[in-house]
Design an enzyme around this catalytic site. Structure first.
Site, PDB file in Angstrom:
ATOM      1  N   GLY A 148      -2.058  -6.399  13.280  1.00 59.42           N
ATOM      2  CA  GLY A 148      -1.507  -5.159  13.826  1.00 59.42           C
ATOM      3  C   GLY A 148      -0.001  -5.028  13.849  1.00 59.42           C
ATOM      4  O   GLY A 148       0.520  -3.929  14.064  1.00 59.42           O
ATOM      5  N   GLY A 163      -2.081  -8.527   8.273  1.00 57.57           N
ATOM      6  CA  GLY A 163      -2.235  -7.937   6.944  1.00 57.57           C
ATOM      7  C   GLY A 163      -0.920  -7.328   6.498  1.00 57.57           C
ATOM      8  O   GLY A 163      -0.158  -7.898   5.716  1.00 57.57           O
ATOM      9  N   TYR A 202      -2.070   9.660   6.461  1.00 57.70           N
ATOM     10  CA  TYR A 202      -1.476   9.474   7.797  1.00 57.70           C
ATOM     11  C   TYR A 202      -0.130  10.182   7.950  1.00 57.70           C
ATOM     12  O   TYR A 202       0.557   9.951   8.954  1.00 57.70           O
ATOM     13  CB  TYR A 202      -1.201   7.982   8.073  1.00 57.70           C
ATOM     14  CG  TYR A 202      -2.271   7.002   7.722  1.00 57.70           C
ATOM     15  CD1 TYR A 202      -3.583   7.181   8.183  1.00 57.70           C
ATOM     16  CD2 TYR A 202      -1.986   5.870   6.972  1.00 57.70           C
ATOM     17  CE1 TYR A 202      -4.564   6.259   7.865  1.00 57.70           C
ATOM     18  CE2 TYR A 202      -2.965   4.939   6.664  1.00 57.70           C
ATOM     19  CZ  TYR A 202      -4.250   5.139   7.111  1.00 57.70           C
ATOM     20  OH  TYR A 202      -5.216   4.216   6.809  1.00 57.70           O
ATOM     21  N   CYS A 224      -4.027  18.226  -7.769  1.00 55.64           N
ATOM     22  CA  CYS A 224      -4.178  19.603  -7.336  1.00 55.64           C
ATOM     23  C   CYS A 224      -4.582  19.700  -5.883  1.00 55.64           C
ATOM     24  O   CYS A 224      -5.704  20.089  -5.546  1.00 55.64           O
ATOM     25  CB  CYS A 224      -5.166  20.310  -8.252  1.00 55.64           C
ATOM     26  SG  CYS A 224      -4.468  20.445  -9.896  1.00 55.64           S
TER      27      CYS A 224
HETATM   28  C1  PLP Z   1      -7.154  -4.070   9.512  1.00 62.85           C
HETATM   29  C2  PLP Z   1      -7.441  -5.242  10.337  1.00 62.85           C
HETATM   30  C3  PLP Z   1      -6.490  -6.262  10.478  1.00 62.85           C
HETATM   31  C4  PLP Z   1      -5.118  -6.211   9.849  1.00 62.85           C
HETATM   32  O1  PLP Z   1      -4.299  -5.269  10.440  1.00 62.85           O
HETATM   33  P1  PLP Z   1      -2.738  -5.229  10.031  1.00 62.85           P
HETATM   34  O2  PLP Z   1      -2.222  -4.099  10.825  1.00 62.85           O
HETATM   35  O3  PLP Z   1      -2.677  -4.988   8.578  1.00 62.85           O
HETATM   36  O4  PLP Z   1      -2.144  -6.527  10.432  1.00 62.85           O
HETATM   37  C5  PLP Z   1      -6.835  -7.370  11.228  1.00 62.85           C
HETATM   38  N1  PLP Z   1      -8.049  -7.476  11.817  1.00 62.85           N
HETATM   39  C6  PLP Z   1      -8.977  -6.513  11.711  1.00 62.85           C
HETATM   40  C7  PLP Z   1     -10.290  -6.690  12.371  1.00 62.85           C
HETATM   41  C8  PLP Z   1      -8.714  -5.373  10.971  1.00 62.85           C
HETATM   42  O5  PLP Z   1      -9.638  -4.405  10.881  1.00 62.85           O
END
Ligand code: PLP
Length: 419
Positions: free
Chosen positions: A240, A277, A318, A343
């Site tokens: 996150g 991520g 978003y 388009c």
């Molecule tokens: C998407 C997701 C992440 C990664 O989130 P980031 O914001 O990219 O760090 C981690 N755990 C779960 C369960 C997710 O769905």
């Protein structure tokens, strides 16, 4: 910090001039920097040096490219997967099954049994119903599933609604006030080893406070579960952490995040799992595009590029901001609407953006496209899937072929009875 910068007036990825990649691979194309990926992986790990026992599981959904996963596997990372498709990628990249976590609100019976067969490290169970189904499947296979229960802590992550996952009315996890009862019920099944809890409240978080609130709630829950006689050895804190999309954006650093985690979890006595991520992959990639033409507009000119919302969906999805810069800037600026050829009016990357002066045929990049970029692509408007390139010093390789629209058409057919 990333490795996309001007050298002698030409933007390079590490030591490779981007015009060379455009020439050899064509545009649009995603370009990733190995050095940046490794740097981010190291910075995140170092930030957690005060957490003794941990697994860092890269959130594959943010960038599932095999070569990217391989870079992270070599950094000692595991994988957080949300489908068996992603699990197969993590395994193919050489990640140990024990270092794979399986999250996701709709795991099918087939996915659960394939993941059990593979011997993955942890299932993050998202509901009582899923837990019961997993217990049944594991029992029938004579296996024990290592599990954590995903908790919905009812915390507002303060991020975009579509990527907020920890509010009470979001679809993820079990409500925290029912967690004790559901945990007790699932833990009574021998074929699941319910060893912990998991949380992930959303993505692109701009402050630590919501995470800290969620973690504190989780700490209280761990105590009460232990009080009820359960053994809690693992806690998954999710991902996150946000990244700066705009120059000058102030976001919590991995070091501040790590310090907060160490402080909040110091008495927990568990092994922690992290699922970053975006913070690893986001600034490790750009989408390289060519200007098709510049069209006069009512107020500002439209810079029409050959990349579109099907290649990079975040702005359309978003309203997300991506920095946009010329590969060979002339020094002059313009105010422009930056759009793709699709388009839909939604195929707009920016309106009234102050940017480098661009003309037809020029190359430009959308920055911070390494996470939730290529992986969200579609073939809308019968456009293919763009190629992906990984740069390492002065060399580069195509790590995903361009999939032409004709290859997608080749998978379609008109039935005899219609011909
Ligand atoms: C998407 C997701 C992440 C990664 O989130 P980031 O914001 O990219 O760090 C981690 N755990 C779960 C369960 C997710 O769905």
């Amino acid at each position: 910090m990333d490795h996309f910068a001007l050298q002698d007036g030409v933007m390079h990825a590490e030591d490779v001039p981007l015009p060379r990649i455009a020439e050899e691979v064509g545009t649009p194309v995603y370009v990733y920097s190995r050095a940046t990926l490794e740097r981010h992986a190291r910075v995140f790990r170092d930030a957690l040096s005060d957490v003794p026992d941990k697994l860092i599981a890269f959130a594959v959904k943010s960038n599932p490219n095999l070569a990217v996963l391989k870079v992270l596997q070599k950094q000692g990372y595991g994988a957080d997967c949300v489908s068996v498709g992603e699990m197969r990628r993590a395994l193919a990249a050489g990640m140990a099954p024990e270092m794979i976590v399986f999250s996701g609100v709709g795991k099918t019976a087939r996915e659960l049994s394939e993941a059990l067969e593979a011997g993955i490290g942890q299932f993050n169970i998202e509901s009582e119903e899923e837990g019961l189904e997993l217990a049944k499947i594991a029992a029938s296979m004579g296996k024990t599933a290592q599990c954590a229960l995903r908790i919905n802590p009812d915390v507002d992550a303060g991020t975009h609604d579509k990527i907020s996952t920890g509010k009470a009315d979001n679809k993820f996890g079990v409500p925290i006030d029912q967690a004790g009862q559901i945990f007790g019920m699932l833990a009574s099944h021998d074929s699941v080893n319910l060893r912990g809890v998991a949380v992930h409240i959303g993505s692109q978080l701009g402050e630590l406070a919501p995470l800290e609130r969620a973690f504190e709630k989780l700490g209280t829950l761990v105590k009460s579960l232990r009080g009820a006689g359960h053994t809690i050895s693992h806690v998954d804190l999710g991902g996150g952490l946000g990244v700066p999309y705009k120059r000058g954006d102030q976001l919590p650093s991995p070091a501040e995040y790590g310090a907060m985690v160490a402080r909040v979890t110091k008495d927990w006595g568990v092994s922690l799992i992290f699922e970053p991520g975006r913070v690893i992959a986001g600034n490790a990639g750009v989408l390289l595009t060519r200007v098709v033409r510049v069209k006069r507009g009512l107020n500002n000119p439209f810079v029409i590029v050959d990349a579109a919302m099907n290649d990079l969906a975040r702005p359309a999805l978003y309203g997300a901001y991506h920095d946009f810069a010329a590969v060979e800037p002339r020094g002059a600026q313009m105010t422009a609407n930056i759009v793709g050829p699709i388009c839909e009016t939604g195929d707009t990357f920016a309106m009234g953006r102050e940017c480098d002066l661009l003309e037809s045929g020029d190359l430009a990049v959308f920055r911070t496209a390494g996470a939730y970029g290529a992986t969200m692509a579609s073939s809308y408007n019968s456009r293919g899937f763009v190629a992906e390139v990984l740069v390492d010093g002065d060399k580069f390789a195509v790590v995903a072929d361009r999939i032409e629209a004709s290859a997608i058409m080749d998978a379609e057919r008109v039935p005899d009875w219609l011909a």
